[in-house]
Design a protein around this motif. Structure first.
Motif, PDB file in Angstrom:
ATOM      1  N   ALA A  64       0.799  -1.536  -0.016  1.00  0.00           N
ATOM      2  CA  ALA A  64       0.087  -0.317  -0.053  1.00  0.00           C
ATOM      3  C   ALA A  64       0.665   1.277  -0.027  1.00  0.00           C
ATOM      4  O   ALA A  64       0.846   2.385  -0.175  1.00  0.00           O
ATOM      5  CB  ALA A  64      -1.034   0.141   1.325  1.00  0.00           C
ATOM      6  N   GLU A  65       2.179   1.013  -0.139  1.00  0.00           N
ATOM      7  CA  GLU A  65       2.879   2.419  -0.087  1.00  0.00           C
ATOM      8  C   GLU A  65       2.901   3.282  -1.435  1.00  0.00           C
ATOM      9  O   GLU A  65       3.278   4.387  -1.432  1.00  0.00           O
ATOM     10  CB  GLU A  65       4.210   2.225   0.268  1.00  0.00           C
ATOM     11  N   ALA A 246      -9.216  -1.231   4.055  1.00  0.00           N
ATOM     12  CA  ALA A 246      -7.589  -0.826   4.744  1.00  0.00           C
ATOM     13  C   ALA A 246      -6.630  -0.159   4.166  1.00  0.00           C
ATOM     14  O   ALA A 246      -6.099   0.620   3.910  1.00  0.00           O
ATOM     15  CB  ALA A 246      -7.054  -1.931   5.782  1.00  0.00           C
ATOM     16  N   TYR A 247      -6.306  -1.112   2.682  1.00  0.00           N
ATOM     17  CA  TYR A 247      -5.490  -0.686   1.872  1.00  0.00           C
ATOM     18  C   TYR A 247      -5.256   0.554   1.335  1.00  0.00           C
ATOM     19  O   TYR A 247      -5.059   0.919   0.801  1.00  0.00           O
ATOM     20  CB  TYR A 247      -5.307  -1.787   1.021  1.00  0.00           C
ATOM     21  N   ARG A 249      -7.468   3.253   2.817  1.00  0.00           N
ATOM     22  CA  ARG A 249      -7.426   4.176   3.402  1.00  0.00           C
ATOM     23  C   ARG A 249      -5.545   4.688   3.789  1.00  0.00           C
ATOM     24  O   ARG A 249      -4.918   5.919   3.710  1.00  0.00           O
ATOM     25  CB  ARG A 249      -8.002   3.750   4.494  1.00  0.00           C
ATOM     26  N   GLU A 250      -5.000   3.574   3.554  1.00  0.00           N
ATOM     27  CA  GLU A 250      -3.340   3.393   4.141  1.00  0.00           C
ATOM     28  C   GLU A 250      -2.349   3.869   2.859  1.00  0.00           C
ATOM     29  O   GLU A 250      -1.753   5.544   3.016  1.00  0.00           O
ATOM     30  CB  GLU A 250      -2.654   2.329   3.939  1.00  0.00           C
ATOM     31  N   LYS A 254      -3.073   8.077   4.586  1.00  0.00           N
ATOM     32  CA  LYS A 254      -1.828   8.319   5.314  1.00  0.00           C
ATOM     33  C   LYS A 254       0.184   8.466   4.216  1.00  0.00           C
ATOM     34  O   LYS A 254       0.590   9.364   4.923  1.00  0.00           O
ATOM     35  CB  LYS A 254      -0.701   6.454   5.925  1.00  0.00           C
ATOM     36  N   GLN A 255      -0.339   7.866   3.164  1.00  0.00           N
ATOM     37  CA  GLN A 255       0.639   7.422   2.281  1.00  0.00           C
ATOM     38  C   GLN A 255       0.768   8.964   0.965  1.00  0.00           C
ATOM     39  O   GLN A 255       1.695   8.794   0.881  1.00  0.00           O
ATOM     40  CB  GLN A 255       0.848   6.270   1.310  1.00  0.00           C
ATOM     41  N   ARG A 259       2.382  11.493   4.706  1.00  0.00           N
ATOM     42  CA  ARG A 259       3.711  11.181   4.892  1.00  0.00           C
ATOM     43  C   ARG A 259       4.571  12.182   3.911  1.00  0.00           C
ATOM     44  O   ARG A 259       5.156  12.636   4.025  1.00  0.00           O
ATOM     45  CB  ARG A 259       3.552  10.189   3.402  1.00  0.00           C
ATOM     46  N   LYS A 493       5.386  -6.363   6.926  1.00  0.00           N
ATOM     47  CA  LYS A 493       4.935  -5.324   7.511  1.00  0.00           C
ATOM     48  C   LYS A 493       5.209  -5.706   9.725  1.00  0.00           C
ATOM     49  O   LYS A 493       5.408  -4.615  10.319  1.00  0.00           O
ATOM     50  CB  LYS A 493       4.380  -4.341   7.556  1.00  0.00           C
TER      51      LYS A 493
END
Length: 569
Positions: A64-65, A246-247, A249-250, A254-255, A259, A493
């Protein structure tokens, strides 16, 4: 005797062919190397093997990055060319060639063909361009898309209203955004364009242009992002799986936003990019002290070409400098546009003695460094042996690496003596040609087995035998990619302790034929260290083989809390 124009035409053809061959040099002769290449190839390989291309995977976990667009390109390249050693580098190569052409065409449209040639040679000569063109990272593809978006916007804003160019620009910016989140940055050029038009109010000399219908950018941008966001949105609507939610959202929050605004790694000071420009943009950065006042004079003349090119570059620099997280590749999209802005000034600068001596000094330093290091390697000095020993590389590399570096240094020194400072511009272009041939044909293939971890994984396979089963704990992507058999892994992870909770029972089920490859610092206290095997180092990490019989299944110990790493590089 051919006339001068025919000779110049032949020289241009030779230089173009030399640039293409230098970028092609060594393609297919090495394997993916850290930090980023193995994870992208691992995800692309999983797409090809499984047939599921929507979501990238790193082993058993969703990756998911980064969005999957770059990995799609690598997977598509594999279906066309076959063989990962070739396929994984093709997207970067094509993006580099596209960027060079776009830089040429933009400079040609803004000035003329002669200036366009200077722009291409300037871009190719900068170290960062060649380095990224020969690496399988997202950033070269992002730069290709960014340059395409700027090409369309500059044509629309400065030449004449051009709906097709605007659509291309918007779609490229949208596709760049779902390739790497900052692909929208070309749209920032509208700010210096608006300021320039305001400064030009009341002036009617053909430089201001008409007010184009910029609203077409929005549907084009959305169309570009829909390449990935549309299938992702459909999947989210149809599948309530919390893992998928969740993927999303991440990746989307977040990414991207987190970030940027509150980076948790790669934290650098505000002036970090000044040192990046001073080093990775060599030899072009040596000319910046002379370029800056010349650019300033043209900005004061309200030349719209410089207002847009330089204004956009400044905004990009400020954007990335404002974030605490910084990497040298973040400002790479600025480089092609700055080369286009520098190109009209380069012929004049290279008629001056000072800039020519600076460029000659750059080449001489590079030649001397290659000669000294190559000589040390060939002579087998204590320093040379120590460098290889630190990386657990065999001494058999000494004559190979030394020969390539010494040959490069001799050729470069000969060119410097022949061309000297009077032809410094040609000298730096030839230096880049030699450098990327050295990199592609010589250095990277020689170091490949050690930088890619294939040598380590070959030792692992030989030590455990063909019938053994292998598992990984606290692994890196290159370990899974280079394994010679199907591997059991327990998450990437996940904290190491949690990986051991699954890895320990897996070992205990068949201790006679099962082994674990474990990062040295992540070996569980439940493992009898006396029965483990130190298998070597790779990419600055030491690795240990744990046979099934070395694990005490009745043990309840845990790793120290400060050692419970999440496996990130």
């Amino acid at each position: 005797m051919p006339d001068a124009s025919l000779l110049r035409h032949r020289w241009r053809i030779l230089l173009c062919a030399g640039i293409v061959l230098a970028l092609l040099a060594g393609i297919g002769m090495r394997q993916p190397s850290p930090p980023d290449e193995p994870r992208f190839v691992l995800a692309a390989r999983a797409m090809v093997d499984s047939g599921h291309w929507l979501l990238p995977h790193r082993g058993s976990e969703l990756y998911a990055e980064k969005p999957p667009v770059f990995m799609w390109m690598q997977a598509a390249s594999h279906t066309v060319f076959g063989g990962w050693n070739l396929a994984f580098l093709v997207p970067s190569l094509l993006a580099a060639l596209l960027t060079l052409w776009l830089t040429w065409d933009l400079a040609r449209r803004l000035w003329n063909r002669r200036v366009a040639g200077w722009a291409v040679l300037a871009l190719f000569s900068c170290l960062q361009f060649g380095l990224m063109a020969k690496r399988a990272q997202i950033d070269m593809v992002l730069v290709g898309m960014t340059t395409l978006a700027m090409w369309g916007l500059m044509r629309h804003l400065l030449e004449a209203p051009n709906r097709r160019a605007l659509w291309i620009a918007g779609a490229a910016a949208g596709l760049g955004t779902v390739t790497k989140g900052v692909g929208f940055l070309p749209l920032l050029v509208l700010l210096p364009w608006a300021l320039w038009r305001w400064r030009m109010r009341g002036v009617d000399d053909g430089r201001r242009g008409r007010g184009p219908a910029l609203w077409w950018l929005l549907p084009a941008f959305l169309l570009g992002t829909a390449v990935w966001l549309a299938p992702l949105g459909i999947a989210l609507l149809l599948d309530p799986d919390p893992t998928l939610q969740a993927y999303a959202r991440e990746l989307l929050f977040k990414q991207t936003g987190t970030r940027y605004a509150n980076a948790w790694h790669h934290v650098q000071p505000a002036w970090y990019y000044l040192q990046v420009m001073a080093t990775l943009w060599l030899p072009g950065s040596l000319l910046l002290p002379a370029l800056l006042p010349a650019w300033w004079r043209r900005l004061k003349r309200l030349d719209g070409r410089y207002w847009l090119l330089l204004g956009w570059a400044v905004l990009v620099l400020l954007f990335f400098s404002a974030s605490p997280g910084k990497r040298e590749v973040y400002i790479f999209p600025m480089l092609p546009l700055l080369c286009a802005a520098a190109a009209p000034l380069l012929p004049g600068l290279l008629r001056r003695t000072g800039p020519r001596w600076l460029l000659l000094a750059y080449v001489v330093v590079l030649a001397v460094a290659a000669l000294v290091i190559g000589g040390q390697l060939l002579a087998g000095s204590a320093w040379a042996h120590a460098q290889l020993a630190r990386r657990e590389m065999p001494d058999s590399l000494l004559p190979l690496l030394g020969g390539w570096l010494l040959g490069f240094g001799v050729l470069l020194g000969g060119l410097a003596l022949w061309l000297r400072q009077r032809r410094a511009g040609l000298l730096v272009v030839l230096t880049a040609l030699l450098l990327w041939n050295l990199y592609g044909w010589g250095l990277m293939p020689a170091l490949d087995a050690y930088s890619s971890a294939s040598a380590l994984m070959q030792r692992v396979g030989q030590r455990i035998g063909p019938d053994a089963e292998l598992g990984l704990v606290a692994w890196r992507e290159q370990n899974l990619l280079q394994a010679d058999r199907k591997v059991a892994e327990f998450g990437f992870k996940r904290p190491w302790d949690q990986q051991w909770q699954d890895a320990g029972p897996w070992l205990a089920q068949a201790p006679a034929r099962r082994w674990l490859l474990v990062l040295d610092e992540a070996v569980s206290p439940c493992v009898d260290r006396a029965r483990t095997i130190a298998i070597g180092s790779s990419n600055r990490n030491r690795w240990v083989l744990v046979p099934g019989a070395a694990y005490r299944s009745d043990c309840q110990s845990h790793l120290p809390s400060d050692a419970a790493d999440d496996g990130q590089d």
